[in-house]
Structure formats: C-alpha cells, structure tokens
Design a protein around this motif. Structure first.
Motif, PDB file in Angstrom:
ATOM      1  N   GLY A  67       0.819  -1.202   0.000  1.00 35.25           N
ATOM      2  CA  GLY A  67       0.000   0.000   0.000  1.00 35.25           C
ATOM      3  C   GLY A  67       0.852   1.251   0.000  1.00 35.25           C
ATOM      4  N   CYS A  68       0.193   2.377   0.032  1.00 36.65           N
ATOM      5  CA  CYS A  68       0.862   3.673  -0.099  1.00 36.65           C
ATOM      6  C   CYS A  68       1.243   4.193   1.282  1.00 36.65           C
ATOM      7  CB  CYS A  68      -0.070   4.653  -0.806  1.00 36.65           C
ATOM      8  SG  CYS A  68       0.732   6.130  -1.412  1.00 36.65           S
ATOM      9  N   LYS A  69       2.526   4.385   1.513  1.00 33.85           N
ATOM     10  CA  LYS A  69       3.000   4.776   2.838  1.00 33.85           C
ATOM     11  C   LYS A  69       2.725   6.244   3.138  1.00 33.85           C
ATOM     12  CE  LYS A  69       5.253   2.618   5.259  1.00 33.85           C
ATOM     13  NZ  LYS A  69       4.949   1.790   6.446  1.00 33.85           N
ATOM     14  N   GLY A  70       3.226   7.124   2.278  1.00 34.09           N
ATOM     15  CA  GLY A  70       3.137   8.552   2.533  1.00 34.09           C
ATOM     16  C   GLY A  70       4.507   9.177   2.371  1.00 34.09           C
ATOM     17  N   ALA A  71       4.659  10.423   2.792  1.00 34.80           N
ATOM     18  CA  ALA A  71       5.952  11.114   2.714  1.00 34.80           C
ATOM     19  C   ALA A  71       6.774  10.766   3.946  1.00 34.80           C
ATOM     20  CB  ALA A  71       5.743  12.621   2.614  1.00 34.80           C
ATOM     21  N   ILE A  72       8.036  10.394   3.716  1.00 38.73           N
ATOM     22  CA  ILE A  72       8.906   9.958   4.804  1.00 38.73           C
ATOM     23  C   ILE A  72      10.062  10.935   4.963  1.00 38.73           C
ATOM     24  CG2 ILE A  72      10.429   8.123   5.633  1.00 38.73           C
ATOM     25  CD1 ILE A  72       8.780   6.135   4.024  1.00 38.73           C
ATOM     26  N   LEU A  73      10.247  11.443   6.160  1.00 36.93           N
ATOM     27  CA  LEU A  73      11.375  12.299   6.493  1.00 36.93           C
ATOM     28  C   LEU A  73      12.336  11.494   7.371  1.00 36.93           C
ATOM     29  CD1 LEU A  73      12.878  15.034   6.786  1.00 36.93           C
ATOM     30  CD2 LEU A  73      11.334  15.556   8.694  1.00 36.93           C
ATOM     31  N   CYS A  96       1.320   6.550  -4.817  1.00 39.18           N
ATOM     32  CA  CYS A  96      -0.094   6.477  -5.191  1.00 39.18           C
ATOM     33  C   CYS A  96      -0.681   7.872  -5.415  1.00 39.18           C
ATOM     34  CB  CYS A  96      -0.893   5.746  -4.105  1.00 39.18           C
ATOM     35  SG  CYS A  96      -0.845   6.559  -2.488  1.00 39.18           S
ATOM     36  N   LEU A  97      -0.012   8.900  -4.907  1.00 37.23           N
ATOM     37  CA  LEU A  97      -0.481  10.264  -5.077  1.00 37.23           C
ATOM     38  C   LEU A  97       0.132  10.942  -6.297  1.00 37.23           C
ATOM     39  CD1 LEU A  97      -0.270  11.501  -1.359  1.00 37.23           C
ATOM     40  CD2 LEU A  97      -2.168  10.363  -2.524  1.00 37.23           C
ATOM     41  N   LEU A  98       1.091  10.247  -6.939  1.00 38.87           N
ATOM     42  CA  LEU A  98       1.796  10.823  -8.082  1.00 38.87           C
ATOM     43  C   LEU A  98       1.459  10.001  -9.318  1.00 38.87           C
ATOM     44  CD1 LEU A  98       5.235  11.310  -6.275  1.00 38.87           C
ATOM     45  CD2 LEU A  98       3.468  13.040  -6.639  1.00 38.87           C
ATOM     46  N   ASP A  99       0.570  10.519 -10.135  1.00 39.21           N
ATOM     47  CA  ASP A  99       0.039   9.766 -11.272  1.00 39.21           C
ATOM     48  C   ASP A  99       1.104   9.355 -12.279  1.00 39.21           C
ATOM     49  OD1 ASP A  99      -2.442  10.108 -10.156  1.00 39.21           O
ATOM     50  OD2 ASP A  99      -2.928  11.874 -11.360  1.00 39.21           O
ATOM     51  N   ASP A 155       7.127  -0.159 -10.165  1.00 35.75           N
ATOM     52  CA  ASP A 155       7.300  -0.527  -8.769  1.00 35.75           C
ATOM     53  C   ASP A 155       8.675  -0.131  -8.253  1.00 35.75           C
ATOM     54  OD1 ASP A 155       4.793  -1.590  -8.573  1.00 35.75           O
ATOM     55  OD2 ASP A 155       5.423  -3.627  -9.079  1.00 35.75           O
ATOM     56  N   LEU A 156       8.689   0.582  -7.153  1.00 33.87           N
ATOM     57  CA  LEU A 156       9.907   0.907  -6.436  1.00 33.87           C
ATOM     58  C   LEU A 156       9.869   0.209  -5.089  1.00 33.87           C
ATOM     59  CD1 LEU A 156      10.010   4.776  -6.996  1.00 33.87           C
ATOM     60  CD2 LEU A 156      11.485   3.106  -8.104  1.00 33.87           C
ATOM     61  N   LEU A 157      11.015  -0.205  -4.611  1.00 32.58           N
ATOM     62  CA  LEU A 157      11.111  -0.790  -3.291  1.00 32.58           C
ATOM     63  C   LEU A 157      11.985   0.099  -2.429  1.00 32.58           C
ATOM     64  CD1 LEU A 157      11.240  -3.319  -5.552  1.00 32.58           C
ATOM     65  CD2 LEU A 157      11.011  -4.621  -3.439  1.00 32.58           C
ATOM     66  N   ILE A 158      11.617   0.226  -1.168  1.00 30.93           N
ATOM     67  CA  ILE A 158      12.381   1.043  -0.231  1.00 30.93           C
ATOM     68  C   ILE A 158      12.648   0.201   1.010  1.00 30.93           C
ATOM     69  CG2 ILE A 158      12.462   3.173   1.107  1.00 30.93           C
ATOM     70  CD1 ILE A 158      10.382   4.345  -0.769  1.00 30.93           C
ATOM     71  N   HIS A 171      -3.201  13.460   0.809  1.00 27.93           N
ATOM     72  CA  HIS A 171      -4.015  13.503  -0.406  1.00 27.93           C
ATOM     73  C   HIS A 171      -5.016  14.664  -0.424  1.00 27.93           C
ATOM     74  CE1 HIS A 171      -7.292  12.203  -3.179  1.00 27.93           C
ATOM     75  NE2 HIS A 171      -6.247  12.048  -3.961  1.00 27.93           N
ATOM     76  N   PRO A 172      -5.861  14.827   0.594  1.00 25.90           N
ATOM     77  CA  PRO A 172      -6.808  15.946   0.542  1.00 25.90           C
ATOM     78  C   PRO A 172      -6.124  17.306   0.564  1.00 25.90           C
ATOM     79  CG  PRO A 172      -6.887  14.852   2.682  1.00 25.90           C
ATOM     80  CD  PRO A 172      -6.064  13.988   1.802  1.00 25.90           C
ATOM     81  N   ILE A 173      -4.958  17.398   1.220  1.00 23.64           N
ATOM     82  CA  ILE A 173      -4.238  18.667   1.249  1.00 23.64           C
ATOM     83  C   ILE A 173      -3.653  18.972  -0.127  1.00 23.64           C
ATOM     84  CG2 ILE A 173      -2.264  19.886   2.262  1.00 23.64           C
ATOM     85  CD1 ILE A 173      -2.794  18.382   4.855  1.00 23.64           C
ATOM     86  N   MET A 174      -3.147  17.947  -0.814  1.00 23.92           N
ATOM     87  CA  MET A 174      -2.654  18.127  -2.182  1.00 23.92           C
ATOM     88  C   MET A 174      -3.774  18.597  -3.108  1.00 23.92           C
ATOM     89  SD  MET A 174      -0.071  14.948  -2.982  1.00 23.92           S
ATOM     90  CE  MET A 174      -0.029  15.377  -4.729  1.00 23.92           C
TER      91      MET A 174
END
Length: 220
Positions: free
Chosen positions: A45-51, A86-89, A94-97, A114-117
């Motif tokens: 699934g889609c993780k999100g932005a990681i810092l 998933c937020l970047l069309d 596939d990328l693995l991290i 997503h809603p903020i974007m």
C-alpha cells in the motif's frame, strides 16, 4: 511531532493554512525501521511522505531475474515522496524502499497528504518537484552502470561512504556494496581484492577499511 522540524524539511509549510498544519501534525507519526526492513513495495500500500530523522533508506528496483539495482539513497534530513507514489500519477513502476541502516523517520500518511494536495497547489507542486529531482539521481545511477567501470563505481561508493560516515571503516558486506552500485557480488569482490593488493583498503569479513585515501582517490 516537532513543528519546526517539519517546517525546515518541507518548503511548502509556510503556504499551508492553520488547519492544514494541524492536520499534518495530528497525522504525522514517528517510525523506527530495523536494518533490512522493507518500508515500501507494491503489495504494502501507499505509505506517505517519509522524512529521515536518522539512519539511511535505499530505493531500488528488482529485475525479473532477481537482480537488485539501487536507484538512490535517502540520508538523514532528507525526505522521500516516492513512498507516496499512489499520489503521483506519473509514477507507473514498482519501487522498493528498505532501511539500509537502523532508521528513525517521521511519516506523513498518504491519507493525510491527499486531501491537502487536492486543495493546496503548493503541496502538489513540491511533491512532483521532489519526484523529478529524485529521477535525476536515477539517471546518474543509470549512467554509472552503463558507462563507468566497476572499479571506479566501487571506489566512488567507498569514498562517498567514508565522507558520509566521517570514518574510514565501513561495516558492509561485498553483497551490500554490490546491491548499492548495481553490480554482482563476484565483481565487487574482485575489485575489492585488487584495491586491497594496491594498499588502498584492508578487508575483513563484513568490513572494509580505507587505509590510504590517496590510493583510493586515484580510482575515482
């Protein structure tokens, strides 16, 4: 989560409304990943932005034959938006991290972003700009693999790691180095043996020590 840390890491922070900031602060979570732990792949699934707060992440792809090619790495203080693919069309592969070291990170979930974007163009612009910059790193890696000899790629990797860690001893196996430069372990072992015979490095099991910087520099 410390707001000043997010403000320093994400240039769009000053363009957010008070409500948007509160939503990110409320949704942002701290995560700890052990070395070798998978953080993102297609079935997770889609993780999100990681810092990355400490440690190191490795972004890579795997061929049909199982060969891993590292595309780039994400260091302390840097962020990864491709874990929110998933937020970047425009990202269709596939990328693995994985955590290349024990890593502490702050994660802004995709469900929060997503809603903020959708409402704030500055956030979406930042996400796509970061993705484009990372793909320039991918092109650099592909250029190295296609046009640069394995001996030079190994030397560059060892030098960069020495500088990053600020120490000459690297606790890495030949296989780890091979995966980071997109080569075969056997090739890396031969190069390291050659560098050892040249007196540039000293080898032990799971450890490479740069003993002569000038001799290593000649191979860059």
């Amino acid at each position: 989560m410390n707001e000043s840390m997010l403000a320093a890491a994400y240039p769009f922070w000053g363009k957010l409304s008070g409500e948007e900031r509160e939503r990110i602060l409320a949704g942002c979570t701290l995560a700890a990943y052990g070395k070798g732990e998978h953080i993102h792949r297609s079935d997770m699934g889609c993780k999100g932005a990681i810092l990355v707060l400490s440690g190191l992440l490795r972004v890579y792809i795997v061929s049909d034959e199982g060969r891993e090619v590292t595309l780039f790495r994400i260091h302390e203080g840097e962020n990864c938006v491709l874990s929110a693919s998933c937020l970047l069309d425009s990202i269709q592969f596939d990328l693995l991290i994985e955590a290349a070291e024990n890593t502490q990170a702050a994660v802004i979930p995709a469900s929060v972003l997503h809603p903020i974007m959708e409402d704030n163009p500055y956030v979406g612009l930042y996400m796509y700009k970061q993705a484009a910059e990372r793909f320039s790193d991918v092109m650099w890696m592909m250029q190295q693999i296609l046009f640069m000899g394995a001996d030079r790629r190994v030397a560059i990797f060892l030098w960069d790691e020495m500088v990053r860690r600020n120490q000459p001893v690297l606790h890495m196996t030949h296989d780890e180095i091979a995966r980071n430069i997109g080569s075969a372990r056997e090739v890396v072992s031969k190069v390291l043996k050659y560098l050892s015979e040249e007196g540039a490095v000293a080898l032990q099991r799971g450890r490479v020590e740069i003993v002569d910087k000038e001799k290593l520099r000649k191979h860059l």
